[in-house]
Every structure is written in structure tokens, then in C-alpha cells.
Design a protein around this motif. Structure first.
Motif, mmCIF file in Angstrom:
data_model
loop_
_atom_site.group_PDB
_atom_site.id
_atom_site.type_symbol
_atom_site.label_atom_id
_atom_site.label_comp_id
_atom_site.label_asym_id
_atom_site.label_seq_id
_atom_site.Cartn_x
_atom_site.Cartn_y
_atom_site.Cartn_z
ATOM 1 N N GLN A 47 0.845 -1.203 0.000
ATOM 2 C CA GLN A 47 0.000 0.000 0.000
ATOM 3 C C GLN A 47 0.878 1.250 0.000
ATOM 4 O O GLN A 47 0.645 2.205 -0.725
ATOM 5 N N ARG A 48 1.894 1.225 0.860
ATOM 6 C CA ARG A 48 2.730 2.410 1.041
ATOM 7 C C ARG A 48 3.580 2.728 -0.185
ATOM 8 O O ARG A 48 3.742 3.881 -0.545
ATOM 9 N N PRO A 62 -7.939 2.451 1.291
ATOM 10 C CA PRO A 62 -7.136 1.257 1.547
ATOM 11 C C PRO A 62 -7.932 -0.028 1.302
ATOM 12 O O PRO A 62 -9.154 -0.006 1.361
ATOM 13 N N PRO A 63 -7.196 -1.161 1.061
ATOM 14 C CA PRO A 63 -7.881 -2.440 0.898
ATOM 15 C C PRO A 63 -8.530 -2.874 2.209
ATOM 16 O O PRO A 63 -8.017 -2.562 3.280
ATOM 17 N N ARG A 64 -9.684 -3.523 2.140
ATOM 18 C CA ARG A 64 -10.349 -3.949 3.370
ATOM 19 C C ARG A 64 -11.048 -5.298 3.222
ATOM 20 O O ARG A 64 -11.714 -5.746 4.136
ATOM 21 N N LEU A 104 -10.759 8.585 -1.845
ATOM 22 C CA LEU A 104 -9.980 9.662 -1.227
ATOM 23 C C LEU A 104 -8.865 9.014 -0.420
ATOM 24 O O LEU A 104 -9.036 7.915 0.115
ATOM 25 N N TYR A 109 -3.490 4.608 8.155
ATOM 26 C CA TYR A 109 -3.695 5.436 6.963
ATOM 27 C C TYR A 109 -3.934 6.920 7.226
ATOM 28 O O TYR A 109 -4.068 7.691 6.301
ATOM 29 N N GLN A 164 0.427 9.255 8.325
ATOM 30 C CA GLN A 164 0.761 10.269 7.314
ATOM 31 C C GLN A 164 1.058 11.629 7.965
ATOM 32 O O GLN A 164 1.241 12.618 7.259
ATOM 33 N N LEU A 214 -11.598 9.761 7.753
ATOM 34 C CA LEU A 214 -12.346 10.751 6.989
ATOM 35 C C LEU A 214 -12.368 10.394 5.500
ATOM 36 O O LEU A 214 -13.378 10.563 4.815
ATOM 37 N N HIS A 215 -11.227 9.873 4.996
ATOM 38 C CA HIS A 215 -11.123 9.629 3.552
ATOM 39 C C HIS A 215 -11.993 8.469 3.068
ATOM 40 O O HIS A 215 -12.114 8.252 1.877
ATOM 41 N N ASP A 216 -12.559 7.696 3.999
ATOM 42 C CA ASP A 216 -13.399 6.575 3.575
ATOM 43 C C ASP A 216 -14.865 6.977 3.358
ATOM 44 O O ASP A 216 -15.720 6.122 3.177
ATOM 45 N N ARG A 217 -15.148 8.287 3.397
ATOM 46 C CA ARG A 217 -16.537 8.734 3.251
ATOM 47 C C ARG A 217 -16.798 9.355 1.888
ATOM 48 O O ARG A 217 -15.946 10.032 1.323
#
Lengths: 135, 386
Positions: A12-13, A30-32, A85, B133, B137, B247-250
Motif C-alpha cells: 500500500q505504502r 485502503p484495501p479492506r 480519497l 492510513y 501520514q 475521513l477519507h473513507d466517506r
């Protein structure tokens, strides 16, 4: 030192490897392993192009522990061209003002240093302004 | 299902308590809470706390608090849901009493923030985000809020100073709260000229983290001692809803969907509409969170909550008073304990004991705590028992 954790996340990184849902074709990062859109199993690997645009950003002057050397730095939400995102730092700005909608591309950079000199250097994705025109 | 009332409340002042430890703070709130409830002895204590295991190197607060605060042998466990921990612990106590299995339950919020230097404590707080994630960062809870504010300014084409009304209201109300960290009003000019910390954010857009402890005693009304000496408040609605941690998963980060659903569920359980509440103790850990919470609850359309602040509608005499005792911005933000402070303050409003900040005739309150950017949202409806 958290070596297993950083090792586990290397794909991923370093290469933005996520997943694509075989049922509804949603691209996941990310993968889940479970598709949040249709609820079904999604384990098919998918490598993102690394291209996207700035969805939002903030300049940080106070850094949390482990990131002091980077401060001040810019954290962004980047909208990848495939949909998701992602939270990441912007880099190589060279004083260029950041704007929402600005095209960016993924690069690999040092993210943080754990435990000083005896620790590990964590590398991963950051995003920089797109240098050339469309590939 | 049994009815559940708040028989007693307590709170320590919020601030930088260099001379008080986690256990001192907890003991003070436990003792004062029991006194306020006419001496009731809880059978269980739900402890809301986020940072003890990192900042104070202390886990298993159930045992520590019970044995140090005169509750030896009592059932005790920690409830953690980031900034929503206080609301979540109250939810557990509500479930315990309403099930009929527990007669008297205590909710204790306690947080000791100042045992580490600020950078370390903020790193500890960043554990409430997605570790792989987000925090990896270099993001922090403050940067999450700043990302939301930046996007809000862009999507709704407004200027940063439209958020001024939120800290102004919080500080004005905190001035009359003896337990508040900042007891001084601020002017619009001070807000507009304040130092930018996380662009577009300035120092007044983020509530100050601090130490504090607060407690509630929940029971059935027939158990409350007759000579308790104050009014009772009934919990008529209770709900926890989760959203994605990151937040980015929305799909729409500005929507605060869990906050909206949680309000809907708690209100429908209580048989009211949000507009029926006389006050709304929302989560103002960041000024943008206050705006997004008002919008998620339906008090304003997307991009317009700041107008409520500009028009004075969020002030004590307005249509939807918020942060009536100063909120996290003015009272201070003792992270895991904040949700308990919010419930204590709302209960005091309904008991008619809010002093200079009393909302005349307040009968009903909405209380909402958020973990992260509404990754967890807890809402309670409180009603004055007549």
C-alpha cells in the motif's frame, strides 16, 4: 519499532495497491477485503495510477511526535482518479500555492523516522503537483 | 423497560491540574456525584477515558477508580470511543438501568491530559484516528478538522471569519461557568486577528485540551431518596451510531452522517423533533464540528449553520442555544470526560441550576458527543421530570 506492521503495509505504502470489487467494480483504497459499497467480498488486487487531485488541504505548523523534522508540512485529502480519497502529505511544492482541484501525482518519500538513529525509516506515498501534461 | 433518571451530577473545574492525578480527579467527582444523589451507592461504574493508558501509563481504571474512590468491589469498566467516550459510557449506564438488571449506575468521565508535554499528548490523541492510513501520514485530529473547514469554505464559498460566532458564543457562556477553563469573553476582532495554526484554522477554532472529571448517577425514579433536594431529569432517548473511522473513507466528508442518524434515533425514541429541544449541547471540539453538527441535526442546511451563529440563534436567548456553559471551546475539552460534562451541564439547565446561563423554562435538552469527525456519534435526549 513496529516492524511487522510497516512490512505488512509495504504494498500500500510503496505502490498504492488496493482492491477492486469483483461484484460492483468499485475501486478500494485502503484495501479492506469487504466492499463498502455492495457489502460483498472484495479481495482482487488493484494498483492505483497514483494520479488525482487535491480535495482539501491544511498547512501544519505543529507536528506530532515522529514528524517534527518535516514541520511545517501540508496534509491533504487527495481524490484519486479511480474514485477513493486518501490522506497524504503533499511534497515538492517549492512555494507553489495549493488549491483545491490541483492535479497531483504519487511519489515515494520518507514519511517518518521511528526511534531516532537506531530505528527504522518509514517510506510511503506522498503527492506532488503534476509535472508534465497528461501521460 | 424501566425509566431512567439522573439522580445526581458532579464536575471538577476543567483546567491544567498539575497537583491532581487521574485518581484524585476521579475520586473528587465520584464523591461529589454520590452526595448530589443523596448518598446513593452505585452497583456499577462506567468510566469514560481515552488517554490514561498512554499519557498516564495506566490501564484497568475500573479497579483503580473503584478502590480509590470509596466504591471498593463495585463492578467497573472503561468505555472508550474517542471524544464520544463520555456519551458512550452514559449509554452503557442507560442500558444497564433500563434493562432492570442494575438499580444504580454511575458514569464517570475522567481525563488527565497534562501529564505529558503537548506534542506527546497530541500524538496520543492521534491514536483515535486510523493508525495505518491517517496518523501514519502525519495527520492529527486538528488537521482532520482543518481539512473539513477548508473544503467547507470552498464548497459553500464563504470566508473563514464566518465561523467567529461559535467561539464567541462559547467564551461568552464560559465567562459565567465557575468550572470553565477560560472564563473570559473574546471579541470578534480578537478572533479575526488570531494566529493561524493549521490553515485555514486559527487558535480559536480548536478547543483547548485539559484535565477534568465529571459524574452522573443514573437510577429509576422510585429509588431516588425523597430528600435529594433537587429536580430530576429523565433520559428519554439514547443512541450511538458509527461511521467510518477515517475521513477519507466517506463519500461526503462534510455530511457528518452518523451525527444526523444518531439525532434521529434518539429523538424518535423520545417522541420529539430536534426543534422541540430547548438547548443542544453539541460537540464543539472544533468550530467546524459545531457547524457540521447543526447541519447534520437539521437545524440548518448544508453551508448555512454559521448564519445561526451570526444571527445569535445559538446564544442563550436564541432558537437553538448551544454550548450553554461554554462548550469544549470555553469550558475546556477533557477528551473522554467531555461527554459527561455535556450531560451534567444539560441536567443542570433542566434542574434550573445553570446560574447566569439559565435558559428560562428549559424542559428538554439534546446532548451529542462525537468521537473524531463523527466517526462515533452519541446522542441523548434529557427531559425535566415534572
Amino acid at each position: 519499532m513496529e516492524v511487522p506492521r510497516h512490512w505488512r503495509l509495504r504494498q500500500q505504502r510503496y505502490a498504492l495497491v488496493g482492491e477492486v470489487c469483483p461484484h460492483c467494480d468499485a475501486k478500494l483504497f485502503p484495501p479492506r477485503d469487504v466492499c463498502p459499497h455492495c457489502g460483498q467480498e472484495a479481495r482482487t488486487r488493484f494498483t492505483f495510477s497514483g494520479r488525482g487531485e487535491v480535495y482539501s488541504y491544511t498547512h501544519m505548523s505543529d507536528a506530532p511526535a515522529g514528524f517534527e523534522q518535516n514541520a511545517p508540512y501540508t496534509v491533504a485529502l487527495v481524490k484519486l482518479e479511480e474514485g477513493p480519497l486518501v490522506t497524504a502529505q503533499l511534497t515538492d511544492l517549492d512555494g507553489k500555492p495549493v488549491e483545491i482541484g490541483m492535479p497531483v501525482e504519487m511519489v515515494t518519500r520518507r514519511i517518518r523516522s521511528d526511534d531516532g538513529e537506531k530505528g527504522i525509516l518509514v517510506y510511503g506515498y506522498k503527492f506532488r503537483p503534476v509535472l508534465a501534461g497528461p501521460r | 423497560m424501566s425509566d431512567v433518571v439522573i439522580a445526581g451530577v458532579s464536575q471538577t473545574p476543567v483546567g491544567e491540574h498539575w497537583d491532581w492525578s487521574l485518581r484524585n480527579l476521579a475520586a473528587q467527582a465520584v464523591q461529589a456525584g454520590r452526595r448530589d444523589a443523596g448518598g446513593l451507592m452505585p452497583q456499577v461504574v462506567y468510566i469514560a477515558n481515552v488517554l490514561a493508558s498512554t499519557v498516564s501509563h495506566q490501564a484497568n481504571l475500573g479497579s483503580l477508580v473503584a478502590s480509590n474512590a470509596g466504591l471498593a468491589g463495585v463492578e467497573g469498566v472503561t468505555v472508550e470511543a474517542a471524544g464520544a467516550s463520555g456519551g458512550a459510557a452514559a449509554r452503557m449506564a442507560f442500558l444497564a438501568v433500563s434493562s432492570g438488571i442494575v438499580d444504580v449506575a454511575m458514569v464517570l468521565g475522567v481525563e488527565k491530559f497534562t501529564d505529558q508535554a503537548y506534542a506527546e499528548a497530541e500524538t496520543a490523541l492521534a491514536q483515535t484516528m486510523d493508525a495505518d492510513y491517517e496518523s501514519m501520514q502525519g495527520a492529527t485530529p486538528t488537521s482532520q478538522a482543518a481539512l473539513l473547514m477548508q473544503r467547507y469554505l470552498h464548497d459553500y464559498n464563504v470566508q473563514h471569519d464566518c465561523f467567529a460566532g461559535f467561539p464567541l458564543n462559547a467564551h461568552a457562556n464560559a465567562a459565567h461557568n465557575p468550572n470553565a477553563f477560560f472564563r473570559k469573553p473574546i471579541s470578534r476582532q480578537v478572533y479575526e486577528q488570531a494566529e493561524t495554526v493549521n490553515e485555514p484554522f486559527n487558535i480559536f477554532d480548536a478547543a483547548p485540551y485539559a484535565d477534568g472529571a465529571a459524574a452522573l448517577i443514573l437510577t429509576r425514579s422510585d429509588i431516588v431518596p425523597k430528600d435529594v433536594g433537587h429536580g430530576l431529569v429523565r433520559i428519554t432517548g439514547s443512541s450511538i451510531v458509527t461511521d467510518t473511522l477515517a475521513l477519507h473513507d466517506r463519500t461526503d466528508p462534510l455530511a457528518f452522517q452518523a451525527a444526523g442518524f444518531s439525532i434521529e434515533r434518539a429523538c424518535s425514541q423520545a417522541g420529539i423533533l430536534p426543534q422541540d429541544a430547548d438547548l443542544f449541547e453539541l460537540d464543539d471540539a472544533f468550530s467546524i464540528y459545531a457547524a457540521l453538527s447543526l447541519e447534520a441535526a437539521g437545524f440548518a442546511r448544508g453551508g448555512e449553520a454559521w448564519r445561526l451563529a451570526e444571527q445569535g440563534q445559538i446564544a442563550l436567548g436564541g432558537s437553538v442555544p448551544i454550548s450553554t456553559m461554554g462548550g469544549s471551546k470555553g469550558r475546556g475539552n477533557p477528551v473522554g470526560a467531555t461527554g459527561v460534562y455535556q450531560l451534567v451541564e444539560a441536567a443542570l439547565q433542566l434542574r434550573g441550576e445553570a446560574g447566569k446561563n439559565q435558559i428560562p423554562g428549559a424542559r428538554r435538552a439534546l446532548v451529542q458527543s462525537l468521537g473524531g469527525p463523527a466517526s462515533t456519534a452519541v446522542t441523548h435526549v434529557l427531559e425535566k421530570l415534572i
